[in-house]
Design an enzyme around this catalytic site. Structure first.
Site, PDB file in Angstrom:
ATOM      1  N   LYS A  28      43.660  21.129  32.861  1.00 53.39           N
ATOM      2  CA  LYS A  28      43.336  22.093  33.922  1.00 53.39           C
ATOM      3  C   LYS A  28      42.546  21.370  35.005  1.00 53.39           C
ATOM      4  O   LYS A  28      41.688  20.544  34.704  1.00 53.39           O
ATOM      5  CB  LYS A  28      42.507  23.218  33.310  1.00 53.39           C
ATOM      6  CG  LYS A  28      42.092  24.273  34.301  1.00 53.39           C
ATOM      7  CD  LYS A  28      41.619  25.487  33.588  1.00 53.39           C
ATOM      8  CE  LYS A  28      40.120  25.611  33.685  1.00 53.39           C
ATOM      9  NZ  LYS A  28      39.652  26.913  33.234  1.00 53.39           N
ATOM     10  N   LYS A  86      49.180  28.175  29.217  1.00 54.24           N
ATOM     11  CA  LYS A  86      48.288  29.293  29.548  1.00 54.24           C
ATOM     12  C   LYS A  86      48.701  29.867  30.907  1.00 54.24           C
ATOM     13  O   LYS A  86      48.706  29.151  31.905  1.00 54.24           O
ATOM     14  CB  LYS A  86      46.837  28.800  29.632  1.00 54.24           C
ATOM     15  CG  LYS A  86      46.226  28.429  28.291  1.00 54.24           C
ATOM     16  CD  LYS A  86      44.970  27.596  28.458  1.00 54.24           C
ATOM     17  CE  LYS A  86      43.965  28.182  29.423  1.00 54.24           C
ATOM     18  NZ  LYS A  86      42.838  27.254  29.689  1.00 54.24           N
TER      19      LYS A  86
HETATM   20  O1  LIG Z   1      39.986  27.543  29.292  1.00 53.56           O
HETATM   21  C1  LIG Z   1      38.752  27.535  29.383  1.00 53.56           C
HETATM   22  C2  LIG Z   1      38.116  27.238  30.646  1.00 53.56           C
HETATM   23  O2  LIG Z   1      38.465  26.014  31.140  1.00 53.56           O
HETATM   24  C3  LIG Z   1      36.723  27.646  30.771  1.00 53.56           C
HETATM   25  O3  LIG Z   1      36.133  27.124  31.932  1.00 53.56           O
HETATM   26  P1  LIG Z   1      34.588  27.456  32.190  1.00 53.56           P
HETATM   27  O4  LIG Z   1      33.867  27.185  30.915  1.00 53.56           O
HETATM   28  O5  LIG Z   1      34.169  26.554  33.294  1.00 53.56           O
HETATM   29  O6  LIG Z   1      34.567  28.891  32.580  1.00 53.56           O
END
Ligand SMILES: O=C[C@H](O)COP(=O)(O)O
Length: 394
Positions: A28, A86
């Site tokens: 991501k 996802k």
């Molecule tokens: O999939 C989970 C996320 O990448 C959570 O990101 P975050 O902890 O910055 O909200």
């Protein structure tokens, strides 16, 4: 057992995630939004690099709720060999069409729908994904500047979400600017995975690179599956140093007391007819003897969180009318004692509106070691009250 998902933006970060023992390496790009996509070619390269040593997932990007756009992107990502895809779903009258558009792909590729705790969804939204053949559903937050998951959803609703997913054969995931103290609270509900980005970076700065130490601290909060043969020759001191406490009584460090005091909630309680159909204020005091696991408590691995006690009381109270304070006190004591590290608990439950002062009961209950071991083996987590519908904002 609950898995740890670590969101990484490139191969270097994937390497760190591998080293710290993340269970799911999630690709991501945080600068591109809540579900920012990494370039498809790079995803394929990282999946090849991980080579099955861990599960992998990839975020689809913040897609418009357009069935063809969603289908095309998911098809493209499926070609990378990633284990899970996802897909973010924003509330829209086209949400169901978008889910149905990828049901053909869902037959050969695990798809995880991502819903956002800072948006509102129809109550039947989980049915949509179950019917379309999704593998799971995850809750995250869309706007990372507007608070953590638990600021949007109570633990009670999170527990209901997890249970509702499981009832439909869906795996469940939780994420959303989570911080270390959130972890034991969420583990109590046995989600299939918990996802992190910000907490893995220094100063919780999700746009920065992953920090190995920060990531290790998070990893240590989520019990890892132990190989089957470790039980017979388990070294408790070694495990404790790594953050696992299968039987803290073996450490011989005695107990500390943790407490929740003057915790006041509106409760539907009472045997009289005039006490039905309304709430009255109750005050709870709970003191629990907790086995120590280190001489130098430094982080969440070393403590039993008093948040869990408050979450548990809230969940029990949310189940609905209870006739007797004694019943509620017993339920609270049983819930607290489900934690294998708690040896003894005193619960004071007090109605505040019936007399000039309070009226109620004080009970003291002890741990049954046999049960404690069984509870610890069962889940590593505890949760009270997993009933009801409509866990998501609707
Ligand atoms: O999939 C989970 C996320 O990448 C959570 O990101 P975050 O902890 O910055 O909200």
């Amino acid at each position: 057992m609950t898995k740890m998902l670590a969101s990484v933006r490139n191969r270097q970060e994937a390497e760190v995630a591998l080293q710290i023992g993340a269970d799911i390496i999630d690709l991501k790009e945080p600068s591109r939004g809540a579900l920012g996509a990494v370039e498809t070619k790079e995803i394929a390269e990282i999946v090849a690099f991980v080579k099955g040593r861990r599960l992998t997932s990839a975020a689809s990007g913040d897609l418009p709720m357009d069935a063809e756009a969603v289908r095309a992107k998911v098809e493209e990502l499926a070609s990378t060999g990633v284990d899970f895809i996802k897909i973010g779903f924003l509330p829209s009258e086209r949400l169901a069409d978008c889910a149905t558009a990828v049901s053909g792909i869902a037959a050969r590729q695990k798809l995880v729908a991502v819903l956002f705790a800072d948006h509102m969804y129809p109550v039947n939204v989980l049915d949509v994904f179950a019917e379309a053949g999704f593998h799971g559903v995850m809750i995250d937050t869309a706007d990372k500047t507007k608070g953590r998951l638990l600021q949007h959803l109570s633990t009670d609703r999170i527990g209901t979400f997890v249970a509702d997913c499981h009832a439909r054969g869906l795996t469940s995931g939780l994420a959303g600017s989570l911080e270390a103290p959130d972890v034991p609270r969420l583990l109590a509900y046995n989600p299939d995975f918990i996802g992190f980005r910000g907490a893995l970076c220094s100063n919780l700065e999700r746009g920065a690179a992953i920090d190995r130490d920060a990531a290790l601290k998070v990893r240590a909060l989520i019990p890892e599956e132990q190989p089957a043969d470790t039980q017979s020759r388990v070294d408790y001191k070694l495990l404790a140093a790594r953050g696992y406490f299968p039987d803290a009584s073996e450490l011989g460090l005695g107990t500390d007391k943790i407490f929740v005091r003057d915790f006041v909630l509106p409760v539907e309680i009472g045997a009289y007819s005039f006490e039905h159909g309304k709430t009255q204020r109750m005050r709870f005091d709970v003191t629990a003897d907790v086995l120590r696991v280190t001489r130098n408590p430094e982080d969440m691995r070393h403590v039993v969180s008093y948040d869990i006690i408050m979450d548990g009381i809230r969940s029990l109270v949310a189940r609905g009318h209870v006739e007797l304070v004694e019943t509620l006190a017993e339920q609270i004591a049983a819930f607290v004692l489900e934690n294998p590290r708690v040896t003894n608990v005193v619960v004071r439950a007090e109605k505040l509106e019936l007399g000039p002062g309070g009226v109620g009961v004080i009970i003291e209950r002890k741990q049954d070691r046999q049960n404690a071991v069984r509870a610890g083996e069962r889940s590593g987590g505890q949760a009270a009250g997993r009933q009801g519908q409509g866990a998501l904002p609707s």
